[in-house]
Motif scaffolding. Structure first.
Motif, short mmCIF file in Angstrom:
data_model
loop_
_atom_site.label_atom_id
_atom_site.label_comp_id
_atom_site.label_asym_id
_atom_site.label_seq_id
_atom_site.Cartn_x
_atom_site.Cartn_y
_atom_site.Cartn_z
N HIS A 72 0.82 -1.21 0.00
CA HIS A 72 0.00 0.00 0.00
C HIS A 72 0.86 1.26 0.00
O HIS A 72 1.65 1.46 0.93
N PRO A 73 0.68 2.12 -1.01
CA PRO A 73 1.52 3.33 -1.08
C PRO A 73 1.29 4.28 0.09
O PRO A 73 2.16 5.10 0.41
N GLY A 74 0.13 4.20 0.72
CA GLY A 74 -0.15 5.05 1.88
C GLY A 74 0.39 4.46 3.18
O GLY A 74 0.18 5.02 4.25
N GLY B 69 -12.50 7.24 -2.38
CA GLY B 69 -13.84 7.14 -2.98
C GLY B 69 -13.95 7.73 -4.38
O GLY B 69 -14.69 7.23 -5.20
N GLY B 70 -13.20 8.80 -4.65
CA GLY B 70 -13.31 9.45 -5.95
C GLY B 70 -12.36 8.88 -7.00
O GLY B 70 -12.32 9.38 -8.13
N ASN B 71 -11.60 7.84 -6.66
CA ASN B 71 -10.56 7.35 -7.56
C ASN B 71 -10.95 6.00 -8.19
O ASN B 71 -10.88 4.96 -7.55
N ALA B 72 -11.35 6.07 -9.47
CA ALA B 72 -11.86 4.87 -10.16
C ALA B 72 -10.80 3.77 -10.26
O ALA B 72 -11.13 2.58 -10.15
N SER B 73 -9.54 4.14 -10.43
CA SER B 73 -8.54 3.08 -10.60
C SER B 73 -8.28 2.36 -9.28
O SER B 73 -8.10 1.14 -9.26
N ILE B 74 -8.33 3.08 -8.17
CA ILE B 74 -8.16 2.42 -6.87
C ILE B 74 -9.40 1.57 -6.56
O ILE B 74 -9.29 0.46 -6.03
N GLN B 75 -10.57 2.06 -6.98
CA GLN B 75 -11.79 1.26 -6.76
C GLN B 75 -11.72 -0.05 -7.55
O GLN B 75 -12.16 -1.09 -7.06
N SER B 76 -11.15 -0.01 -8.76
CA SER B 76 -11.08 -1.28 -9.49
C SER B 76 -9.98 -2.19 -8.95
O SER B 76 -10.10 -3.41 -9.02
N MET B 77 -8.92 -1.60 -8.37
CA MET B 77 -7.93 -2.44 -7.67
C MET B 77 -8.60 -3.15 -6.50
O MET B 77 -8.38 -4.35 -6.27
#
Ligand code: HEM
Length: 105
Positions: free
Chosen positions: A62-64, A86-94
């Motif tokens: 996790h980068p965070g 919540g607003g990040n589509a690429s993280i949501q698909s991960m």
């Protein structure tokens, strides 16, 4: 003819794989109690929305940082996840790739 046969076999295989994956993911349900038994960064399940995720393999990457993501292990992580990503589509698909089932209610 030969080409069509191969293409059809490929399509059938693809459809088969998709339905096998979907079937498996939908069949598994876990209670909050079961999730709470995976509450460390070395064994980390979380509930986000109506789904259960096994984040164990992702925690060290996790980068965070592992501690940030570790706050949701064994718990409902919906607010923490949506608040941060919540607003990040690429993280949501991960996130979807770590889904192991639905929350039993
Ligand atoms: C569930 C609780 C989670 C919390 C509280 C959380 C928190 C954070 C924080 C604080 C950062 C650093 C942001 C920065 O440096 O500006 C971060 C970055 C990141 N996290 Fe998470 N995270 C969580 C879950 C996840 C999950 C499940 C994934 C992917 C499967 C993920 C993927 C990433 C990625 C790719 C970044 C770097 C890009 C970015 O900051 O947008 N995180 N996270």
């Amino acid at each position: 003819m030969k080409k069509t046969g191969i293409a059809l076999a490929g399509a059938a295989l693809a459809v088969g794989l998709v339905s096998v994956n979907t079937g498996k993911a939908q069949a598994a349900t876990y209670t909050r109690t079961q999730v709470s038994q995976h509450a460390t960064t070395g064994d980390c399940w979380t509930i986000i929305g109506r789904n259960v995720y096994n984040l164990t393999p992702y925690v060290p990457m996790h980068p965070g940082g592992p501690q940030e993501i570790g706050r949701v292990c064994g718990k409902v992580g919906t607010k923490a996840f949506n608040g941060q990503h919540g607003g990040n589509a690429s993280i949501q698909s991960m996130l979807k790739t770590y889904r192991i089932g639905a929350l039993k209610r």
